[in-house]
Design a protein around this motif. Sequence first.
Motif, PDB file in Angstrom:
ATOM      1  N   GLU A  92      21.874  61.531  55.993  1.00 15.41           N
ATOM      2  CA  GLU A  92      22.326  62.861  56.561  1.00 15.41           C
ATOM      3  C   GLU A  92      21.228  63.619  56.466  1.00 15.41           C
ATOM      4  OE1 GLU A  92      26.469  64.169  57.467  1.00 15.41           O
ATOM      5  OE2 GLU A  92      24.242  65.247  57.162  1.00 15.41           O
ATOM      6  N   ASP A  93      21.380  64.503  57.488  1.00 10.99           N
ATOM      7  CA  ASP A  93      20.377  65.562  57.624  1.00 10.99           C
ATOM      8  C   ASP A  93      20.795  67.031  56.793  1.00 10.99           C
ATOM      9  OD1 ASP A  93      22.193  65.928  59.822  1.00 10.99           O
ATOM     10  OD2 ASP A  93      20.972  67.793  60.010  1.00 10.99           O
ATOM     11  N   ASP A 109      24.087  63.674  64.337  1.00  8.45           N
ATOM     12  CA  ASP A 109      23.217  64.744  65.056  1.00  8.45           C
ATOM     13  C   ASP A 109      21.936  64.789  63.887  1.00  8.45           C
ATOM     14  OD1 ASP A 109      24.266  65.648  67.478  1.00  8.45           O
ATOM     15  OD2 ASP A 109      26.101  65.971  66.289  1.00  8.45           O
ATOM     16  N   ASP A 130      25.215  59.584  59.354  1.00  9.86           N
ATOM     17  CA  ASP A 130      25.438  60.737  60.206  1.00  9.86           C
ATOM     18  C   ASP A 130      25.023  60.658  61.631  1.00  9.86           C
ATOM     19  OD1 ASP A 130      26.178  63.562  60.904  1.00  9.86           O
ATOM     20  OD2 ASP A 130      24.152  64.127  60.611  1.00  9.86           O
TER      21      ASP A 130
HETATM   22 MG   LIG Z   1      23.714  65.940  61.235  1.00 11.37          MG
END
Ligand SMILES: [Mg+2]
Length: 214
Positions: free
Chosen positions: A170-171, A17, A15
């Motif tokens: 991923e966050d 951001d 990902d």
């Molecule tokens: Mg993200």
Amino acid sequence: MVKDAFDHVTHWVFDLDNTLYPPRARLFDQIEVRMTQYVMDALGVGQDEADRLRKLYWAQYGTTLAGLMREHDVDPAPYLTDVHDISLDHLEKDSGLAARISELPGQRIVYTNGTAPYAERVLEARGLSGLFDAIYGVEHARFLPKPERGAFEIVFERASVDPDQAAMFEDDPRNLQVPHDMGMKTVHVAPEPHEADHIHHHTDDLSAFLHLLT
Ligand SMILES: [Mg+2]
């Protein structure tokens, strides 16, 4: 050993951001201000209502845009250009992360719910340009966002990602569910852990985690 769990991995999906840069850069604060303004203009509503809809659609559809398209027939292209027109002054180049990513064996891709041109700008500002085989944005999945299964299927098909030999970083915990179900290794990248069966690993330091794998 963590490394053993990734020995079979030859496809690395990141990902963008708050994953390839730390959340303290707070780019989303800027994006959210622009989203709220866009919703106000597009739907002719006040700021409070626009904020409410922005959050509601994010929770309900995965992204604000998905809700705007579904419920209000909003044209995605001008929206995406507008909301990503932000300053990247808070991003710093990260030569350590660049080195760790460059050591990963096999195919490396970025897959973001933003757009590919925006991702290119962010990668440039982070000193990560040229490290990825391909960059996929929401525009490559017919504007269907993560966490929808169809979005992952379209992007992984285009990228020839074999989920059995892939890992996803991923966050947003929601966006690791489908990759897990497809057979991928899942790594949650965030300051705080999120306990869930579909999350294999957590790290608050992507560089340090990747260092364990190489
Ligand atoms: Mg993200």
